[in-house]
Design an enzyme around this catalytic site. Structure first.
Site, PDB file in Angstrom:
ATOM      1  N   SER A   1      42.381  47.769  34.653  1.00  0.00           N
ATOM      2  CA  SER A   1      42.545  46.312  34.505  1.00  0.00           C
ATOM      3  C   SER A   1      41.963  45.808  33.195  1.00  0.00           C
ATOM      4  O   SER A   1      40.772  45.966  32.935  1.00  0.00           O
ATOM      5  CB  SER A   1      41.835  45.558  35.637  1.00  0.00           C
TER       6      SER A   1
ATOM      7  N   HIS B   1      47.982  44.596  33.724  1.00  0.00           N
ATOM      8  CA  HIS B   1      48.491  45.967  33.678  1.00  0.00           C
ATOM      9  C   HIS B   1      49.902  45.994  33.103  1.00  0.00           C
ATOM     10  O   HIS B   1      50.856  45.608  33.777  1.00  0.00           O
ATOM     11  CB  HIS B   1      48.544  46.572  35.085  1.00  0.00           C
TER      12      HIS B   1
ATOM     13  N   HIS C   1      48.358  50.880  42.174  1.00  0.00           N
ATOM     14  CA  HIS C   1      47.308  50.740  43.189  1.00  0.00           C
ATOM     15  C   HIS C   1      47.927  50.786  44.570  1.00  0.00           C
ATOM     16  O   HIS C   1      49.061  50.323  44.761  1.00  0.00           O
ATOM     17  CB  HIS C   1      46.598  49.392  43.035  1.00  0.00           C
TER      18      HIS C   1
ATOM     19  N   TYR D   1      47.201  48.865  46.945  1.00  0.00           N
ATOM     20  CA  TYR D   1      47.447  47.515  47.452  1.00  0.00           C
ATOM     21  C   TYR D   1      48.783  46.922  46.989  1.00  0.00           C
ATOM     22  O   TYR D   1      49.243  45.920  47.519  1.00  0.00           O
ATOM     23  CB  TYR D   1      46.288  46.554  47.112  1.00  0.00           C
ATOM     24  N   GLU D   2      49.397  47.559  46.004  1.00  0.00           N
ATOM     25  CA  GLU D   2      50.718  47.088  45.586  1.00  0.00           C
ATOM     26  C   GLU D   2      51.798  47.568  46.556  1.00  0.00           C
ATOM     27  O   GLU D   2      52.970  47.225  46.406  1.00  0.00           O
ATOM     28  CB  GLU D   2      51.036  47.602  44.176  1.00  0.00           C
TER      29      GLU D   2
ATOM     30  N   ALA E   1      38.063  48.672  36.027  1.00  0.00           N
ATOM     31  CA  ALA E   1      37.172  47.516  36.165  1.00  0.00           C
ATOM     32  C   ALA E   1      36.665  47.570  37.598  1.00  0.00           C
ATOM     33  O   ALA E   1      37.428  47.879  38.512  1.00  0.00           O
ATOM     34  CB  ALA E   1      37.952  46.233  35.921  1.00  0.00           C
TER      35      ALA E   1
ATOM     36  N   MET F   1      39.393  49.253  43.507  1.00  0.00           N
ATOM     37  CA  MET F   1      40.576  49.553  44.336  1.00  0.00           C
ATOM     38  C   MET F   1      41.497  50.567  43.662  1.00  0.00           C
ATOM     39  O   MET F   1      42.707  50.582  43.907  1.00  0.00           O
ATOM     40  CB  MET F   1      41.350  48.253  44.600  1.00  0.00           C
ATOM     41  N   SER F   2      40.934  51.411  42.795  1.00  0.00           N
ATOM     42  CA  SER F   2      41.785  52.367  42.076  1.00  0.00           C
ATOM     43  C   SER F   2      41.096  53.727  41.986  1.00  0.00           C
ATOM     44  O   SER F   2      40.192  54.021  42.757  1.00  0.00           O
ATOM     45  CB  SER F   2      42.076  51.825  40.670  1.00  0.00           C
TER      46      SER F   2
ATOM     47  N   ASN G   1      32.276  42.353  37.126  1.00  0.00           N
ATOM     48  CA  ASN G   1      31.681  41.260  37.922  1.00  0.00           C
ATOM     49  C   ASN G   1      30.622  41.892  38.817  1.00  0.00           C
ATOM     50  O   ASN G   1      30.685  43.090  39.088  1.00  0.00           O
ATOM     51  CB  ASN G   1      32.772  40.605  38.787  1.00  0.00           C
TER      52      ASN G   1
ATOM     53  N   HIS H   1      39.899  37.472  39.704  1.00  0.00           N
ATOM     54  CA  HIS H   1      40.499  38.436  38.772  1.00  0.00           C
ATOM     55  C   HIS H   1      40.420  37.897  37.338  1.00  0.00           C
ATOM     56  O   HIS H   1      40.393  38.685  36.388  1.00  0.00           O
ATOM     57  CB  HIS H   1      41.945  38.728  39.187  1.00  0.00           C
TER      58      HIS H   1
END
Ligand code: NOS
Length: 278
Positions: free
Chosen positions: A35, A66, A88, A90-91, A118, A216-217, A240, A252
């Protein structure tokens, strides 16, 4: 038809297309840029740029920050392949799809994979903007790219994960960072499915479990790389602090702001590391 046989054919078709477009360049180092970190692609010289959409069987990334480009060229004279934009879970992609490009890298001759992402900082000693070398991960996605019949031509049924993140490359990275006067943390990456960020209670749990950063990756790609016998070096940018650590919501937008700010030192570090690689 046999599932794994189909996968092998898809890998070969994608690799053949890439070879046809990139000619004599034989990439030995692969990079996956997380990211907001796609700017690392600015490092590459004489790049051949391929759209994911044009590569047979390649998925397409749908997340802001991305791009969907594969770049082949040289960095410090070394032939590299960079993924600008990753996939990812989640996609909606399965872990075997997320890690498909790693299989293609192996087919093209890649021996070392550098993954960047990230991530939220869980470790209380971390600060937003810190760079963290990954020394290990916790796969808490509940999924694995190797589920299903194993293709022995790709790797063994039960791959060893005791040194998922190469000790040799971590040592090299620390040496480069030290020379550059760059502070570098070392920590454990927790991989979750997302896409909702964690709750404060989940973050307290992950800290107890030994996690230092959360995202998440990365986990599916690293598992596929190790299965393929590719050596891995991983970095998180603390984009963060994790949920509940500061009195503010996560977004994000903050993730992308931080990676934008950190990119010069990240670029310099990756450049220095590639220079030192054999
Ligand atoms: N990401 C994060 N994922 C989980 N928790 C976090 O605190 C966090 N910070 C950054 C979302 O902004 C994107 O950045 C990563 C995730 O992998 C996701 O792709």
């Amino acid at each position: 038809a046999h599932v794994t046989g189909e996968t092998a054919a898809r890998i070969r078709e994608a690799a053949a297309y890439i070879t046809e477009k990139s000619g004599a360049l034989k990439p030995r180092i692969g990079l996956i840029l997380g990211s907001g970190l796609g700017v690392l692609a600015d490092l590459i010289e004489d790049a051949v740029v391929l759209d994911y959409g044009d590569i047979p069987h390649f998925p397409v990334s749908t997340v802001e920050g991305h791009a969907g480009e594969l770049l082949l060229g040289t960095v410090k004279g070394k032939p590299v392949l960079m993924m600008k934009g990753r996939f990812h879970g989640y996609e909606g992609y399965g872990p075997e799809t997320v890690s498909f490009p790693v299989r293609v890298m192996k087919e093209l001759g890649v021996q070392t994979l550098i993954v960047t992402n990230a991530a939220g900082g869980i470790n209380e000693n971390y600060q937003v903007g810190d760079l963290v070398i990954l020394k290990d991960h916790l796969n808490l996605t509940g999924r694995n790219p190797l589920i299903g019949p194993n293709d022995n031509a790709l790797g063994v049924r039960f791959p060893d994960m005791s040194e998922a993140y190469s000790k040799r490359l971590r040592t090299l990275a620390h040496r480069v960072a030290e020379r550059q006067g760059l502070g570098l943390q070392e920590g454990v990456y927790v991989g979750l499915m997302g896409p909702s960020y964690e709750t404060p209670a989940e973050i307290r749990m992950l800290r107890i479990l030994g996690g230092d950063v959360v995202g998440m990756s990365t986990v599916p790609e690293v598992i596929a790389a190790r299965h393929s016998g590719i050596e891995v070096l991983g970095f998180s940018c603390v984009s963060n602090m994790a949920a509940g650590m500061l009195d503010q919501p996560l977004s994000h937008a903050e993730v992308m702001e931080t990676t934008e700010r950190v990119k010069p030192k990240f670029l310099q570090l990756v450049l220095g590391i590639i220079e030192e690689m054999d």
